[in-house]
Design an enzyme around this catalytic site. Structure first.
Site: not given
Ligand code: GFB
Length: 323
Positions: A186, A114-116, A147, A143
């Site tokens: 996500h 993953s890019s993280c 990875k 995570y």
């Molecule tokens: O997709 P996401 O949960 O993961 O959140 P990451 C991306 C951005 O969207 C963050 C915002 O800044 C969240 O705060 N966001 C806004 C929301 N509203 C929402 C919402 O309702 N739900 C969610 N989930 N986010 C993940 C990693 O990071 O990316 C994993 O935690 C993995 O490990 C994945 O690598 C690809 O991009 O921040």
């Protein structure tokens, strides 16, 4: 023309580990046109966290190629609140599948990261060489560490045992078959659910986590699966390879686009008590491009397809359950 020797999937037994997930489902769809025999492990009898179950199943199924798409995954909230599951499950799944693949003589294995895995403040776009050059983003460090261990596992098996194990790092993925549970998902599926609900209930506003200022790169999952199949055929190296879209957007713009696709016309409320996560993670896709692969689906088209899938498969199920 690709510079690496070509590996063919034709007439091979190909195991898609994690076939019920977002990526695994897309890989199964994509592999239909490769002339291979797709094998999948039944979840009821094969828990990938148990080495004996993995090896027993692989000895029976005899896969020649393996896409390791099985993983404990989730969005920012799930990562932040269930760190033990994210590190333990991913370490176990990878370790067991890699070791069993060596034991049964798998010809080629692709590990998915993953890019993280890259440092929180990596240079943008992030080149593969940024791996292990700085501190990780705290919300998903568990995570990411798992990875990174997977990448190192594959590299070690290549060096010591000569196994053709490769690692691919996709950026944030979305598409049909995603997890639409608000506490696990996500951002793309979460915002689709929220906008859809807000539209149906004619809510004056919908809630978005964080500031909306951070940027993310989104790759449509069927493009990602196409890239994975391509790299399985054209890439064989100890180094990792990024798989991305080549552009990113602020979350604020993603919200606008999703509202347009869904047809929600109300206001947006940013809940800044929720974490933003990493400020930006757009990966450098030049290595995959030099091998001959590029993403095809523009973000709006991918979101439209994802929304259609959600309405047909998830929202309609919920309506039936209530009726
Ligand atoms: O997709 P996401 O949960 O993961 O959140 P990451 C991306 C951005 O969207 C963050 C915002 O800044 C969240 O705060 N966001 C806004 C929301 N509203 C929402 C919402 O309702 N739900 C969610 N989930 N986010 C993940 C990693 O990071 O990316 C994993 O935690 C993995 O490990 C994945 O690598 C690809 O991009 O921040």
């Amino acid at each position: 023309m690709p510079s690496t020797p070509r590996y063919t999937l034709r007439n091979k037994r190909v195991w898609v580990a994690g076939h019920r997930g977002l990526v695994g489902g897309a890989l199964v769809r994509r592999l239909q046109s490769e002339g291979c025999e797709i094998v999948v492990a039944p979840r009821e009898s094969v828990d990938l966290r148990h080495p004996d179950q993995v090896e027993r199943w692989m000895r029976e199924a005899k896969p020649q190629a393996v896409f390791l798409a099985a993983a404990r995954v989730g969005g920012i909230y799930a990562n932040d609140t269930r760190p033990a599951e994210f590190i333990y499950d991913n370490l176990m799944i990878q370790t067991n599948v890699v070791e069993a693949s060596r034991r049964v003589g798998v010809e080629k294995l692709m590990l998915l990261g993953s890019s993280c895995i890259y440092p929180r403040l990596a240079p943008q776009p992030i080149p593969e060489a940024a791996l292990l050059t700085g501190a990780l983003e705290p919300t998903n460090q568990w995570y990411a560490v798992a990875k990174i261990a997977g990448i190192k596992l594959g590299q070690a098996y290549r060096r010591q045992y000569g196994c053709d194990f490769i690692s691919v790092m996709p950026t944030n993925l979305y598409g049909p078959g995603d997890n639409f549970d608000l506490m696990q998902s996500h951002v793309v599926p979460a915002l689709i659910v929220k906008a859809h609900q807000a539209k149906l209930t004619q809510a004056p506003t919908m809630e978005v986590w964080g500031t909306g200022a951070v940027r993310r790169e989104f790759l449509f999952v069927d493009d990602a699966a196409d890239g994975m199949v391509y790299l399985m055929q054209h890439f064989s190296d100890e180094g990792i390879v990024n798989l991305g879209q080549g552009s990113d957007v602020p979350i604020r713009d993603l919200v606008e686009l999703i509202c347009k696709v869904v047809g929600y016309k109300g206001g947006i409320r940013f809940d800044t008590s929720r974490p933003d996560g990493t400020p930006r993670k757009m990966i450098d896709t030049s290595l995959a491009a030099s091998l001959g692969w590029r993403a095809r689906t523009p973000l709006q088209a991918g979101l439209e397809e994802t929304y259609r899938w959600y309405v047909d498969n998830v929202a309609s199920e919920k309506r039936r359950a209530v009726a």
